[in-house]
Each structure stands twice: as C-alpha cells, then as structure tokens.
Write a protein that holds these residues in place. Structure first.
Motif, mmCIF file in Angstrom:
data_model
loop_
_atom_site.group_PDB
_atom_site.id
_atom_site.type_symbol
_atom_site.label_atom_id
_atom_site.label_comp_id
_atom_site.label_asym_id
_atom_site.label_seq_id
_atom_site.Cartn_x
_atom_site.Cartn_y
_atom_site.Cartn_z
ATOM 1 N N TRP A 64 -0.107 6.355 1.713
ATOM 2 C CA TRP A 64 1.234 5.871 1.373
ATOM 3 C C TRP A 64 1.846 6.814 0.341
ATOM 4 C CZ3 TRP A 64 -2.578 1.758 1.320
ATOM 5 C CH2 TRP A 64 -2.414 0.817 2.341
ATOM 6 N N THR A 66 4.070 6.744 -3.161
ATOM 7 C CA THR A 66 4.346 5.765 -4.204
ATOM 8 C C THR A 66 4.954 6.450 -5.411
ATOM 9 O OG1 THR A 66 3.360 3.891 -5.384
ATOM 10 C CG2 THR A 66 2.095 5.952 -5.338
ATOM 11 N N ASN A 137 3.248 1.253 -11.537
ATOM 12 C CA ASN A 137 3.359 1.772 -10.184
ATOM 13 C C ASN A 137 4.111 0.769 -9.312
ATOM 14 O OD1 ASN A 137 1.893 1.760 -7.264
ATOM 15 N ND2 ASN A 137 2.118 3.834 -8.057
ATOM 16 N N HIS A 139 4.022 0.170 -6.109
ATOM 17 C CA HIS A 139 3.154 -0.560 -5.188
ATOM 18 C C HIS A 139 2.439 -1.696 -5.923
ATOM 19 C CE1 HIS A 139 3.704 2.527 -2.109
ATOM 20 N NE2 HIS A 139 2.985 1.798 -1.286
ATOM 21 N N GLU A 164 6.544 10.744 -8.579
ATOM 22 C CA GLU A 164 6.152 10.207 -7.278
ATOM 23 C C GLU A 164 4.988 11.021 -6.738
ATOM 24 O OE1 GLU A 164 9.949 8.393 -5.082
ATOM 25 O OE2 GLU A 164 10.210 10.510 -5.592
ATOM 26 N N THR A 199 2.359 -2.887 4.441
ATOM 27 C CA THR A 199 3.478 -2.764 3.505
ATOM 28 C C THR A 199 4.346 -4.012 3.552
ATOM 29 O OG1 THR A 199 3.513 -0.344 3.705
ATOM 30 C CG2 THR A 199 5.518 -1.409 2.895
#
Length: 218
Positions: A64, A66, A137, A139, A164, A199
């Motif tokens: 992913w 993030t 973060n 996420h 990022e 997600t």
C-alpha cells in the motif's frame, strides 16, 4: 488489522511457511531482525532501516502507499506546512519510534515530544488536549477511528503530509524464497481486488476534516 488479514490469507494459501505475528516498536523490530529472532517485519520501508540492516535485508514489492500526517484537535487546529510550524508546541509521538524531520528539533528543544505507548494512547492525549498535535500514519489513524468508534469530526488532518512512502515487508536476505512467494501473493491480491477489499473494510474514510497551510478548511 488489514495487514493481519493480508498475511493470514497468504499463510493459508502457502503450505511452505508458518507466520507468527508479534507487535513491537520500531527499535525492538530492528533488534529482533538483527539478532535473528524475527525473519521479517510487517509494514515498513527502506527509509526506516539502517544502512547496515538494509544490506542484510530484502524488501517486498509495495503493498500500500501511505503517509504520516500532523493531526490536531478541531478546537485547536492550526495550519501546518513545515516543522517550524510546531516550534513551541507539544507533539504526541509513539515511544521508541523515529520521528522523521522532527527528531533534530525535538533534541534541540524546539518541539516538545510527549511519547505514548500505543496509537490509542496517542488519540487519547490529543482528545484530552495534553498535546497540540500528534504525528500519525493515516492508515493507522483511520483504522483506530473505525475500530474504536471515536468521533472523527473532532480531529483535523494537515493537508501537507510529513512524508509519504510505500508500505513493504522487510525480509532477511537469507529467506529469498519467502520473499518470492510473498511478492507473488501481493501481485495476485492487487489483480483480484483483495487489497482494495481490505482498504474498504478497515479504512473507509470517516468524516475527516483537512486544514490547508493557509488555515482554510475542507
């Protein structure tokens, strides 16, 4: 969370490996990898790994993308664009983690750090106004909000991320077959939509407000 579901699915599909998960701080992860107590680190990136350790490691394909953001309480929001915007303020951080561009300013006393042991602890010190902001973060934060049912409207994200990066799995270079199998599962999960499902399951965006560097909201 989403990585646990991901790695469990990988474990179930592969008969060649047995996965044992243990939650550790970044420093303890480094030590466990260095001492051979762990063969892989769940979600990381080469930027978080020392050159010495990176030379002994392999990294998976990205799983992913993030970012780490400054998160504030809506009642005390302020524009964030550069580290100097935090001078004289208290920043909540995770104990034992590195804090990117903020560490030199924390060491110099320009930013005060308040360590918390857990991500939930970070949310709590922000909710109770013990800090001006937290480094979180996206996420992790969205997952915490979704799992705990905390009212998302009380928080504001900086529009500008601190940085990022791609989320990968770090593997000791003595285990290339594990990495090869994991990369194949990552590719499969992107193609069949499994990563997108995770997600949506864990990070369906709540009503998060964004504050721009010019102090406007959206």
């Amino acid at each position: 969370g989403m990585f646990v579901d991901f790695i469990k699915a990988f474990d179930e599909q592969s008969a060649d490996f047995t996965i044992v998960l243990e939650g550790l701080s970044r420093k303890r992860i480094d030590r466990a990898i260095e001492q051979g107590e762990a063969q892989a680190s769940s979600l990381t990136n080469p930027i978080f790994v020392s050159e010495e350790q990176a030379a002994k490691s392999l990294f998976s394909d990205p799983i992913w993308k993030t970012g780490n953001y400054i998160v504030m309480h809506a009642d005390n929001a302020f524009p964030y664009n550069v580290p100097e915007d935090l001078f004289g303020k208290t920043l909540g951080v995770i104990f034992g983690n590195r804090n990117a561009v903020f560490d030199p300013h924390i060491e110099a006393g320009e930013i005060k750090a308040l360590p918390a042991r857990t991500n939930q602890g970070l949310c709590e010190v922000l909710q109770t106004n013990k800090v001006d902001a937290i480094l979180m973060n996206n996420h992790v934060f969205l997952y915490e909000l979704k799992q705990t049912g905390i009212d998302a409207t009380q928080f504001v994200f900086s529009e500008t991320p601190v940085f990022e990066f791609d989320l990968m799995t770090q593997v000791q270079n003595t285990h290339p077959h594990f990495l090869e199998a994991l990369n194949a599962f990552i590719a499969q999960s992107k193609e069949n939509g499994f990563l997108d499902e995770l997600t949506q399951k864990y990070l369906q965006p709540p009503n998060i407000r964004i504050i721009r560097p010019d102090n406007s909201n959206r």
